[in-house]
Design a protein around this motif. Structure first.
Motif, PDB file in Angstrom:
ATOM      1  N   LEU A  51       0.841  -1.203   0.000  1.00 25.79           N
ATOM      2  CA  LEU A  51       0.000   0.000   0.000  1.00 25.79           C
ATOM      3  C   LEU A  51       0.880   1.258   0.000  1.00 25.79           C
ATOM      4  N   ASP A  52       1.942   1.236   0.821  1.00 24.98           N
ATOM      5  CA  ASP A  52       2.849   2.397   0.866  1.00 24.98           C
ATOM      6  C   ASP A  52       3.472   2.643  -0.507  1.00 24.98           C
ATOM      7  N   LEU A  53       3.846   1.553  -1.185  1.00 21.35           N
ATOM      8  CA  LEU A  53       4.463   1.725  -2.516  1.00 21.35           C
ATOM      9  C   LEU A  53       3.452   2.270  -3.515  1.00 21.35           C
ATOM     10  N   ASN A  54       2.198   1.821  -3.412  1.00 22.75           N
ATOM     11  CA  ASN A  54       1.169   2.364  -4.312  1.00 22.75           C
ATOM     12  C   ASN A  54       1.002   3.860  -4.083  1.00 22.75           C
ATOM     13  N   ILE A  55       1.090   4.283  -2.819  1.00 23.35           N
ATOM     14  CA  ILE A  55       0.953   5.712  -2.500  1.00 23.35           C
ATOM     15  C   ILE A  55       2.179   6.474  -3.021  1.00 23.35           C
ATOM     16  N   VAL A  56       3.378   5.933  -2.770  1.00 21.74           N
ATOM     17  CA  VAL A  56       4.615   6.568  -3.259  1.00 21.74           C
ATOM     18  C   VAL A  56       4.556   6.707  -4.786  1.00 21.74           C
ATOM     19  N   ASP A  57       3.989   5.712  -5.434  1.00 21.66           N
ATOM     20  CA  ASP A  57       3.888   5.747  -6.909  1.00 21.66           C
ATOM     21  C   ASP A  57       2.750   6.639  -7.408  1.00 21.66           C
ATOM     22  N   GLY A  58       1.883   7.108  -6.492  1.00 18.10           N
ATOM     23  CA  GLY A  58       0.720   7.908  -6.895  1.00 18.10           C
ATOM     24  C   GLY A  58      -0.345   7.052  -7.550  1.00 18.10           C
ATOM     25  N   ARG A  59      -0.358   5.758  -7.214  1.00 19.77           N
ATOM     26  CA  ARG A  59      -1.304   4.835  -7.861  1.00 19.77           C
ATOM     27  C   ARG A  59      -2.266   4.241  -6.829  1.00 19.77           C
ATOM     28  N   PHE A  60      -2.918   5.098  -6.056  1.00 21.10           N
ATOM     29  CA  PHE A  60      -3.927   4.617  -5.106  1.00 21.10           C
ATOM     30  C   PHE A  60      -5.085   5.612  -5.096  1.00 21.10           C
ATOM     31  N   GLY A  61      -6.267   5.105  -4.723  1.00 16.70           N
ATOM     32  CA  GLY A  61      -7.486   5.928  -4.778  1.00 16.70           C
ATOM     33  C   GLY A  61      -7.477   7.118  -3.834  1.00 16.70           C
ATOM     34  N   ILE A  62      -6.720   7.027  -2.734  1.00 18.84           N
ATOM     35  CA  ILE A  62      -6.601   8.157  -1.794  1.00 18.84           C
ATOM     36  C   ILE A  62      -5.122   8.549  -1.801  1.00 18.84           C
ATOM     37  N   LEU A  63      -4.832   9.827  -2.035  1.00 22.01           N
ATOM     38  CA  LEU A  63      -3.427  10.238  -2.065  1.00 22.01           C
ATOM     39  C   LEU A  63      -3.222  11.492  -1.221  1.00 22.01           C
ATOM     40  N   PRO A  64      -2.047  11.622  -0.592  1.00 19.84           N
ATOM     41  CA  PRO A  64      -1.775  12.804   0.231  1.00 19.84           C
ATOM     42  C   PRO A  64      -1.324  13.998  -0.607  1.00 19.84           C
TER      43      PRO A  64
END
Ligand code: NAP
Length: 321
Positions: free
Chosen positions: A49-62
């Motif tokens: 999940l952290d990698l998906n966020i780092v990659d900008g490939r998740f439904g919720i992003l910071p």
């Protein structure tokens, strides 16, 4: 200590652009705020999940810049609600997802994202157990409803969720077959399961149809495993490390008559929390096993590469102590 301001500083991994790796920087030690707890982090999980966020490939992003890290553990330094000095894990309430997370020596997080863990728990286990334990429990019990005597096929069986799903299913009295992608991982499938290589997957290799599939891998592995489930069986979908897409031929799908059931730990976290805590006690006592790889924060690139390639064995954790 900052030479310019004289302020005390602390190391943090800061993500400035999606698709890049976070940079290790020194920043002022975060201050306590009402409703927030300051934690001296000792360990933080590097998860898919952290990698998906780092990659900008998740439904919720910071918003950027941000400190990633959805799961961590440490000791409370300041809080209105949690005893100072207590050992805690941190996750939920948008930590590492909508706000700064755990890949830092100090974190300020909502009080409600902080949960006590037994004093003396290994920090790496404290930060890494909840996601695999909660997900394995949800997959086997809440969603898969595995019964004693049923035959269960678990893919990614040497991975964090997979290895725990194997053990949880076996304890239920199921016969478990664990699938791995690489020969080197065969010996890391918990011994309560029969280990099979994905390349050799067939009805014969797994000893006939299975009642339940718990798939933690996705992609081609899911495609090869699904036909092994008996009609009216269940396919429990957990992960997509090997591929995010899943297409079905509707005629074949209806003929196969297998229920395809997703697991979402975010919506089930509260429901499985007590079971996951129980599994933590058994992990700490060595009655269950969860493989853990430890990396230093300046070794983030290697940790990420091992997780991304599938070479990592179990949970990948940053040692922040
Ligand atoms: N649905 C939810 O709520 C939920 C909760 C937690 C985790 N997850 C997901 O569940 C999956 C498994 O999580 P985990 O913590 O068990 O991960 P993990 O320990 O890294 O295990 C994933 C396994 O996937 C296999 N794999 C196959 N192809 C891969 C590839 N190209 N890259 C990486 N791995 C590959 C690897 O096993 P082999 O080498 O044996 O193929 C690896 O051991 C992840 O997708 C994660 O995001 C979902």
């Amino acid at each position: 200590m900052s030479e310019e301001t004289g302020e005390e500083t602390s190391a943090a991994l800061v993500l400035e652009q999606f698709g890049d790796l976070p940079r290790l920087v020194e920043r002022p030690v975060p201050r306590a705020e009402p409703g927030r707890t300051v934690v001296r982090m000792l360990a933080a999980q590097v998860g898919h999940l952290d990698l998906n966020i780092v990659d900008g490939r998740f439904g919720i992003l910071p918003e950027l810049p941000v400190v990633p890290g959805t799961n961590g553990s440490g000791v409370v330094l300041a809080s209105d609600t949690h005893p100072v000095g207590s050992t805690v894990r941190v996750n939920g309430k948008g930590v590492g997802l909508r706000r700064d997370g755990c890949w830092a020596r100090h974190a300020v997080v909502p009080d409600a994202a902080v949960t006590a863990v037994p004093q003396g728990t290994d920090p790496a286990l404290a930060c890494g157990f909840f996601s695999p334990a909660g997900t394995a429990w949800a997959a086997v019990h809440s969603v898969g409803a595995v019964l004693p005597g049923e035959r269960v096929l678990v893919t990614g069986a040497a991975g964090a969720v997979g290895a725990l799903a194997v053990q949880v299913a076996a304890r239920t009295g199921a016969e478990v077959i664990g699938v791995v992608g690489r020969p080197a991982k065969l010996e890391h499938v918990p011994p309560v399961a029969k280990a099979v290589l994905a390349a050799d997957l067939s009805a014969e290799a797994v000893g006939g149809p299975v009642d339940v599939l718990v798939d933690t891998v996705g992609g081609p592995v899911l495609r090869e495993s699904l036909p092994l489930v008996r009609p009216r069986g269940r396919a429990v979908l957990v992960g997509y490390t090997a591929g995010r897409e899943f297409t079905v031929d509707l005629a074949d799908f209806l003929l196969a008559d297998v229920a395809v059931l997703p697991v979402n730990l975010m919506t089930r976290g509260r429901e499985v929390a007590a079971d996951a805590e129980r599994l933590l006690a058994e992990l700490s006592a060595g009655e269950l096993t969860l493989p853990i790889e430890r990396h230093s924060p300046d070794g983030l690139a290697e940790a990420v590469a091992r997780l991304r390639s599938g070479a990592a064995l179990g949970k990948v954790v940053l040692d922040l102590s």
